[in-house]
Each structure stands twice: as structure tokens, then as C-alpha cells.
Design a protein around this motif. Structure first.
Motif, PDB file in Angstrom:
ATOM      1  N   UNK A  31       1.277  -1.076   0.063  1.00 18.46           N
ATOM      2  CA  UNK A  31      -0.284   0.121   0.255  1.00 18.46           C
ATOM      3  C   UNK A  31       0.503   1.102   0.119  1.00 18.46           C
ATOM      4  N   UNK A  32       2.162   1.241   0.193  1.00 22.82           N
ATOM      5  CA  UNK A  32       3.220   2.352  -0.611  1.00 22.82           C
ATOM      6  C   UNK A  32       2.742   3.538   1.253  1.00 22.82           C
ATOM      7  N   UNK A  33       2.706   2.522   2.465  1.00 24.68           N
ATOM      8  CA  UNK A  33       2.885   3.550   3.713  1.00 24.68           C
ATOM      9  C   UNK A  33       5.089   2.992   4.293  1.00 24.68           C
ATOM     10  N   UNK A  34       4.742   4.694   4.535  1.00 27.26           N
ATOM     11  CA  UNK A  34       6.163   5.247   4.854  1.00 27.26           C
ATOM     12  C   UNK A  34       6.336   3.963   5.727  1.00 27.26           C
ATOM     13  N   UNK A  35       5.669   4.030   7.282  1.00 27.85           N
ATOM     14  CA  UNK A  35       5.877   3.824   8.478  1.00 27.85           C
ATOM     15  C   UNK A  35       6.352   2.310   8.305  1.00 27.85           C
ATOM     16  N   UNK A  36       5.425   1.934   7.120  1.00 25.36           N
ATOM     17  CA  UNK A  36       6.375   0.029   6.696  1.00 25.36           C
ATOM     18  C   UNK A  36       7.597  -0.531   6.761  1.00 25.36           C
ATOM     19  N   UNK A  37       7.849   0.705   4.784  1.00 26.39           N
ATOM     20  CA  UNK A  37       8.984   0.857   5.076  1.00 26.39           C
ATOM     21  C   UNK A  37       9.965   1.122   6.394  1.00 26.39           C
ATOM     22  N   UNK A  38       9.940   1.932   6.811  1.00 29.37           N
ATOM     23  CA  UNK A  38      10.826   1.935   7.930  1.00 29.37           C
ATOM     24  C   UNK A  38      11.346   0.962   9.397  1.00 29.37           C
ATOM     25  N   UNK A  39       9.529   0.351   9.311  1.00 27.72           N
ATOM     26  CA  UNK A  39       9.803  -0.654   9.753  1.00 27.72           C
ATOM     27  C   UNK A  39      10.653  -2.001   9.386  1.00 27.72           C
ATOM     28  N   UNK A  40      10.719  -2.521   8.101  1.00 26.02           N
ATOM     29  CA  UNK A  40      11.475  -2.808   7.344  1.00 26.02           C
ATOM     30  C   UNK A  40      12.673  -2.835   7.084  1.00 26.02           C
ATOM     31  N   UNK A  41      13.207  -1.864   6.726  1.00 25.68           N
ATOM     32  CA  UNK A  41      14.674  -1.067   7.437  1.00 25.68           C
ATOM     33  C   UNK A  41      15.429  -1.645   8.578  1.00 25.68           C
ATOM     34  N   UNK A  42      13.966  -0.673   9.329  1.00 27.14           N
ATOM     35  CA  UNK A  42      14.834  -1.282  10.906  1.00 27.14           C
ATOM     36  C   UNK A  42      14.792  -2.861  11.498  1.00 27.14           C
ATOM     37  N   UNK A  43      14.143  -4.262  10.753  1.00 24.36           N
ATOM     38  CA  UNK A  43      14.615  -4.894  11.033  1.00 24.36           C
ATOM     39  C   UNK A  43      15.161  -5.565  10.328  1.00 24.36           C
ATOM     40  N   UNK A  44      15.313  -5.258   9.362  1.00 19.11           N
ATOM     41  CA  UNK A  44      16.721  -6.420   8.140  1.00 19.11           C
ATOM     42  C   UNK A  44      17.398  -5.997   7.973  1.00 19.11           C
ATOM     43  N   UNK A  45      17.610  -4.985   7.557  1.00 21.70           N
ATOM     44  CA  UNK A  45      18.907  -3.624   7.145  1.00 21.70           C
ATOM     45  C   UNK A  45      20.189  -4.114   7.857  1.00 21.70           C
ATOM     46  N   UNK A  46      20.642  -4.823   9.412  1.00 19.56           N
ATOM     47  CA  UNK A  46      21.186  -4.789   9.594  1.00 19.56           C
ATOM     48  C   UNK A  46      21.809  -5.964   9.945  1.00 19.56           C
ATOM     49  N   UNK A  70      17.220  -4.221  -0.418  1.00 19.52           N
ATOM     50  CA  UNK A  70      15.876  -3.233  -0.122  1.00 19.52           C
ATOM     51  C   UNK A  70      15.450  -3.091  -1.711  1.00 19.52           C
ATOM     52  N   UNK A  71      16.386  -3.001  -2.523  1.00 19.17           N
ATOM     53  CA  UNK A  71      15.853  -2.280  -3.934  1.00 19.17           C
ATOM     54  C   UNK A  71      15.135  -3.420  -4.987  1.00 19.17           C
ATOM     55  N   UNK A  72      15.459  -4.670  -4.422  1.00 20.22           N
ATOM     56  CA  UNK A  72      14.077  -5.158  -5.204  1.00 20.22           C
ATOM     57  C   UNK A  72      13.435  -5.838  -4.029  1.00 20.22           C
ATOM     58  N   UNK A  73      13.577  -5.765  -3.186  1.00 20.79           N
ATOM     59  CA  UNK A  73      12.541  -6.321  -2.267  1.00 20.79           C
ATOM     60  C   UNK A  73      11.382  -4.860  -2.372  1.00 20.79           C
ATOM     61  N   UNK A  74      11.488  -3.972  -2.213  1.00 21.10           N
ATOM     62  CA  UNK A  74      10.951  -2.542  -2.569  1.00 21.10           C
ATOM     63  C   UNK A  74      10.011  -2.334  -4.201  1.00 21.10           C
ATOM     64  N   UNK A  75      10.531  -3.738  -5.424  1.00 18.62           N
ATOM     65  CA  UNK A  75       9.924  -3.516  -6.270  1.00 18.62           C
ATOM     66  C   UNK A  75       9.300  -4.276  -6.174  1.00 18.62           C
ATOM     67  N   UNK A  76       9.655  -5.874  -5.266  1.00 21.18           N
ATOM     68  CA  UNK A  76       9.087  -7.041  -6.101  1.00 21.18           C
ATOM     69  C   UNK A  76       8.205  -7.762  -4.748  1.00 21.18           C
ATOM     70  N   UNK A  77       7.898  -6.836  -3.647  1.00 18.36           N
ATOM     71  CA  UNK A  77       6.881  -6.837  -2.506  1.00 18.36           C
ATOM     72  C   UNK A  77       5.806  -8.242  -2.999  1.00 18.36           C
ATOM     73  N   UNK A  78       5.504  -6.586  -4.191  1.00 19.21           N
ATOM     74  CA  UNK A  78       3.559  -7.349  -4.340  1.00 19.21           C
ATOM     75  C   UNK A  78       3.672  -9.366  -4.982  1.00 19.21           C
ATOM     76  N   UNK A  79       4.985  -9.381  -5.484  1.00 19.56           N
ATOM     77  CA  UNK A  79       5.413 -11.177  -5.767  1.00 19.56           C
ATOM     78  C   UNK A  79       5.451 -11.641  -4.311  1.00 19.56           C
ATOM     79  N   UNK A  80       5.575 -11.336  -2.765  1.00 17.66           N
ATOM     80  CA  UNK A  80       5.931 -12.267  -2.391  1.00 17.66           C
ATOM     81  C   UNK A  80       4.503 -12.883  -2.157  1.00 17.66           C
ATOM     82  N   UNK A  81       3.801 -14.569  -1.874  1.00 19.33           N
ATOM     83  CA  UNK A  81       2.796 -15.165  -1.745  1.00 19.33           C
ATOM     84  C   UNK A  81       2.563 -15.788  -0.168  1.00 19.33           C
ATOM     85  N   UNK A  82       3.829 -15.031   0.666  1.00 19.41           N
ATOM     86  CA  UNK A  82       3.692 -15.885   2.194  1.00 19.41           C
ATOM     87  C   UNK A  82       4.237 -16.907   1.893  1.00 19.41           C
TER      88      UNK A  82
END
Length: 222
Positions: A31-46, A70-82
Motif C-alpha cells: 500500500x506504500x506505507x512509509x511506516x512499513x518501509x521504516x519497519x522493514x529497514x529497522x528489522x532487516x537492514x543490519x 532493499x531495492x529488489x524487495x521494494x520492487x517485488x514485494x507484490x510477488x511475495x506469496x507467503x
């Protein structure tokens, strides 16, 4: 038949909670949530940087890999099927990008000569975003042993190294490693076994060399 919450073990309940968090985060990212992007970076960057650094042993290359991941995650998150956990999916991308970086290095970097490069030009990602918690790996070994293990890891076959790193340092389950690497469970176990043996041999050689160096001054004095 759905599993009742009363039938869940603590471990299964934690897994279910993690899966729910993954799906919630993925949906917010879509959905393009800025908070979600921040959470993703916070959880997985390190963790992504640490994994890339273990595989490449080059802070600059590892930082580049983090950006690509993270560029690939952002671009392809729509393909994540769980079908796997979000962590496994991101680690798979990280390993693939590390492979790409390694191939690029061998094709191009060896033809280049770096000139006028100051040590201050390249900053370790850890200086920018330090991980204040120590992993079990860091706690388990002292500084000298840590340095020896890092050096030995650099010298073993990259295919075995990534399996050992994912299991013994990143602490993934065998099944998760199989998903990350796209190989069978038997192949994962074989690579880990061979990687550990290669690492053991490298460490044994390092210990012998270090002992010889320590004896050398005494022999010279005699």
C-alpha cells in the motif's frame, strides 16, 4: 480443520504470530506505507548487511548489496506469496545479490587499479547503523578467536561458506537454508558438514602457523 489457539504450543504460537506480522508488513508495503518501509529497514537492514559481509568480506561491497537487496524487495514485494517467511525471502535475495557481486568482482575488479583512495572514503555500514546487541557467535568467542574464524571463513569455498554462515552464524534452520539457497535438505546438510570440516582444517593450520611464529623469537635468541 483450523487449529484452535488452545492447541498451539508456545513455539507454534510464536511462529503464527511472526507469520501474521510478516503478512501485515507486506500488505502495508504494497500500500506504500512509509511506516512499513521504516519497519522493514529497522528489522532487516543490519542482518542483511551482516550476512552480506560474511559472504563477501568487503564492507563496501556489502553496503552495495544491502542497497540492491532493499531495492529488489521494494520492487517485488507484490510477488511475495507467503510460501516462505519474509526473512527467508529477503535472505534468499541477499545470497543471490552476493553471488552477483562476487561474479562482478572477478570479471571487472581485478582489471582495475584503485588510485588515490583514502581509507576515510569508505565507511563501514556498522559505523552508520551499529548493532548494539551481540549475537551468540560474538559472545561465544573472544576477540582473537573471532579474528581467526573470520579469516578462515574467507579462505573456504564460497558455496560451503554461505551454508556455514547461514547455519552457525545467522542461525537459520536447515529447512530455511534449503529455501534460501534453493537446494535440497540433503545438499544443505552436506555443504554444512563439508564447510565445517574445511573451516576446522583452516583453523588448525592457523594455529600451527601462530605457534611457529611465537616460537621463532625464542629460537632466534638461542
Amino acid at each position: 480443520m483450523a487449529t484452535s489457539i488452545l492447541e498451539l504450543t508456545p513455539e507454534r504460537a510464536a511462529e503464527t504470530g511472526a507469520e501474521h506480522d510478516d503478512l501485515r508488513l507486506v500488505e502495508a508495503l504494497r500500500e506504500g506505507s512509509d511506516r512499513a518501509y521504516e519497519e522493514l529497514i529497522g528489522r532487516f537492514q543490519q542482518p542483511v548487511y551482516t550476512l552480506a559481509l560474511r559472504l563477501l568480506d568487503d564492507p563496501s561491497e556489502a553496503s552495495d548489496v544491502v542497497q540492491e537487496v532493499f531495492l529488489k524487495v521494494f520492487r517485488n514485494v507484490g510477488n511475495f506469496r507467503g510460501q516462505s517467511t519474509l526473512k527467508t525471502w529477503i535472505y534468499r535475495i541477499t545470497v543471490n545479490e552476493a553471488h552477483n557481486a562476487r561474479r562482478w568482482f572477478f570479471r571487472h575488479r581485478r582489471r582495475e587499479v584503485e588510485l588515490d583512495t583514502s581509507p576515510d572514503d569508505t565507511r563501514n555500514w556498522k559505523e552508520i547503523s551499529p548493532d548494539r546487541s551481540r549475537s551468540p557467535y560474538d559472545v561465544a568467542v573472544d576477540r582473537e578467536q573471532h579474528v581467526m574464524i573470520e579469516a578462515a571463513l574467507e579462505r573456504i569455498n564460497p558455496i560451503f561458506r554461505e551454508a556455514v554462515v547461514l547455519r552457525d552464524i545467522t542461525d537459520l534452520a536447515y529447512e530455511e537454508i534449503a529455501e534460501v539457497l534453493g537446494v535440497s535438505l540433503g545438499t544443505v546438510k552436506s555443504r554444512i558438514l563439508r564447510g565445517r570440516e574445511a573451516l576446522r582444517e583452516e583453523l588448525a593450520g592457523s594455529m600451527r602457523n601462530r605457534s611457529a611464529l611465537r616460537l621463532a623469537p625464542n629460537l632466534a635468541a638461542e
